[in-house]
Scaffold this motif. Structure first.
Motif, PDB file in Angstrom:
ATOM      1  N   ARG A 185       0.824  -1.210   0.000  1.00 23.23           N
ATOM      2  CA  ARG A 185       0.000   0.000   0.000  1.00 23.23           C
ATOM      3  C   ARG A 185       0.861   1.264   0.000  1.00 23.23           C
ATOM      4  N   ASN A 186       0.454   2.233  -0.824  1.00 24.74           N
ATOM      5  CA  ASN A 186       1.095   3.549  -0.898  1.00 24.74           C
ATOM      6  C   ASN A 186       2.534   3.510  -1.399  1.00 24.74           C
ATOM      7  N   GLU A 187       2.888   2.478  -2.124  1.00 23.94           N
ATOM      8  CA  GLU A 187       4.199   2.382  -2.766  1.00 23.94           C
ATOM      9  C   GLU A 187       4.024   2.585  -4.271  1.00 23.94           C
ATOM     10  N   THR A 188       4.985   3.223  -4.897  1.00 21.17           N
ATOM     11  CA  THR A 188       4.973   3.420  -6.345  1.00 21.17           C
ATOM     12  C   THR A 188       6.119   2.630  -6.960  1.00 21.17           C
ATOM     13  N   ALA A 189       5.847   1.983  -8.093  1.00 21.45           N
ATOM     14  CA  ALA A 189       6.873   1.216  -8.807  1.00 21.45           C
ATOM     15  C   ALA A 189       7.073   1.808 -10.191  1.00 21.45           C
ATOM     16  N   PHE A 190       8.324   1.807 -10.636  1.00 20.83           N
ATOM     17  CA  PHE A 190       8.614   2.213 -12.009  1.00 20.83           C
ATOM     18  C   PHE A 190       9.609   1.259 -12.639  1.00 20.83           C
ATOM     19  N   CYS A 191       9.334   0.881 -13.876  1.00 16.04           N
ATOM     20  CA  CYS A 191      10.258   0.147 -14.738  1.00 16.04           C
ATOM     21  C   CYS A 191       9.887   0.512 -16.168  1.00 16.04           C
ATOM     22  N   ALA A 192      10.897   0.652 -17.031  1.00 16.17           N
ATOM     23  CA  ALA A 192      10.631   1.101 -18.402  1.00 16.17           C
ATOM     24  C   ALA A 192      10.186  -0.021 -19.323  1.00 16.17           C
ATOM     25  N   LEU A 193      10.136  -1.254 -18.835  1.00 18.64           N
ATOM     26  CA  LEU A 193       9.651  -2.343 -19.671  1.00 18.64           C
ATOM     27  C   LEU A 193       8.188  -2.107 -20.049  1.00 18.64           C
ATOM     28  N   PRO A 194       7.750  -2.617 -21.198  1.00 17.14           N
ATOM     29  CA  PRO A 194       6.338  -2.499 -21.565  1.00 17.14           C
ATOM     30  C   PRO A 194       5.441  -3.162 -20.523  1.00 17.14           C
TER      31      PRO A 194
END
Length: 289
Positions: A152-161
């Motif tokens: 909860r309340n965490e953001t994830a980023f990865c540039a993969l499609p």
């Protein structure tokens, strides 16, 4: 909500599931903030007799032999311990004579010349694949799906499609192991993603490293002319989306990837980062392609 950015909850672990039409592999990573390390579990559909770690990360210009960072390495086959031998001549190779369909190991924090491979904090984890994710022989060329579990309340980023929807996961697709480890990702409570369009494609300013909110529009104003000038110079934008991972307050320097770059920054003023951003971004055309 964008497929590359999901807020779900307090992160306890990060799980990766890589699937292919055959011989699928499953990666699970749990952060161990008390030990400044991560616990990695890799499971196969079909056994393999060799396991490797990368020797280097492209763009870092040095052999690091990431196999030296692993500890408590344990292989198994059908749920039973499998005998394995660490190569005497290659620090990145384990040979399993009877084969294994799973390996569990701990990997500690490390950094290359220009970027961390693994940084573990109580509120965030940053992963650049070469220093963290190994592979079994026979599985590197498979199409792979990555599921990142987050709380909860965490953001994830990865540039993969983006991949298929699954509740409680951010999902991504990789053509093969090389694309997987060339796509760093970050998950945390302080991670923020500002998305904008340039040249008909989404670009993201990803702020991480623990600093307060970054002014996304100001960074967008700085980045946009750089992207447009590169498009004019090289003729096209060769990616489906691109992420500028702004790592504030961490290790300085930058490392290029095909669809993103990690930028070590000490100021939230975008104009102070203009030269570094332009330098690393041009590498997506010249060097990475």
């Amino acid at each position: 909500m964008k497929p590359y950015c999901k807020r779900i909850g307090s992160i306890l672990s990060i799980s990766f599931v890589l699937a292919a039409a055959a011989d699928a592999a499953t990666y699970q990573v749990e952060r161990m903030s008390a030990f400044d390390s991560a616990l990695i579990t890799i499971t196969l559909d079909e056994p393999s007799q060799e396991f490797r770690m990368p020797a280097w990360a492209p763009g870092d210009y040095e052999l690091f032999n990431y196999g030296k960072l692993l500890s408590r390495v344990a292989f198994s086959l059908d749920g039973k311990a499998a005998e394995a031998k660490k190569s005497a001549s290659d620090p990145n190779l384990w040979v399993i004579p009877g084969g294994a369909d799973e390996v569990v190991y701990r990997v500690k924090e490390s950094a290359g010349n220009f970027s961390p491979n693994l940084r573990v904090k109580s509120s965030e984890i940053f992963v650049s694949g070469p220093g963290v994710l190994g592979w079994f022989k026979g599985h590197a060329d498979e199409k792979q799906t990555l599921f990142v579990k987050q709380g909860r309340n965490e953001t994830a980023f990865c540039a993969l499609p983006a991949g298929e929807n699954r509740a409680g996961y951010a999902s991504y697709l990789a053509e093969d192991y090389d694309q997987l480890i060339d796509s760093p990702f970050v998950v945390g409570a302080d991670v923020e993603v500002h998305t904008f369009d340039v040249g008909g494609k989404p670009h993201m300013i990803v702020s991480c490293g623990g600093l307060p909110t970054v002014d996304g529009p100001s960074w967008q104003s700085m980045v946009t002319p750089i992207v447009l000038e590169a498009q004019k110079l090289f003729g096209n934008l060769p990616y489906s989306q691109y992420g500028f991972i702004c790592d504030f307050g961490g290790r300085g320097g930058g490392l290029e990837h095909k669809d993103s770059t990690r930028l070590g920054l000490f100021s939230r003023n975008p104009m102070r980062a203009q030269g570094l951003v332009a330098h690393e971004y041009v590498h997506t055309f010249n060097v990475k392609r």
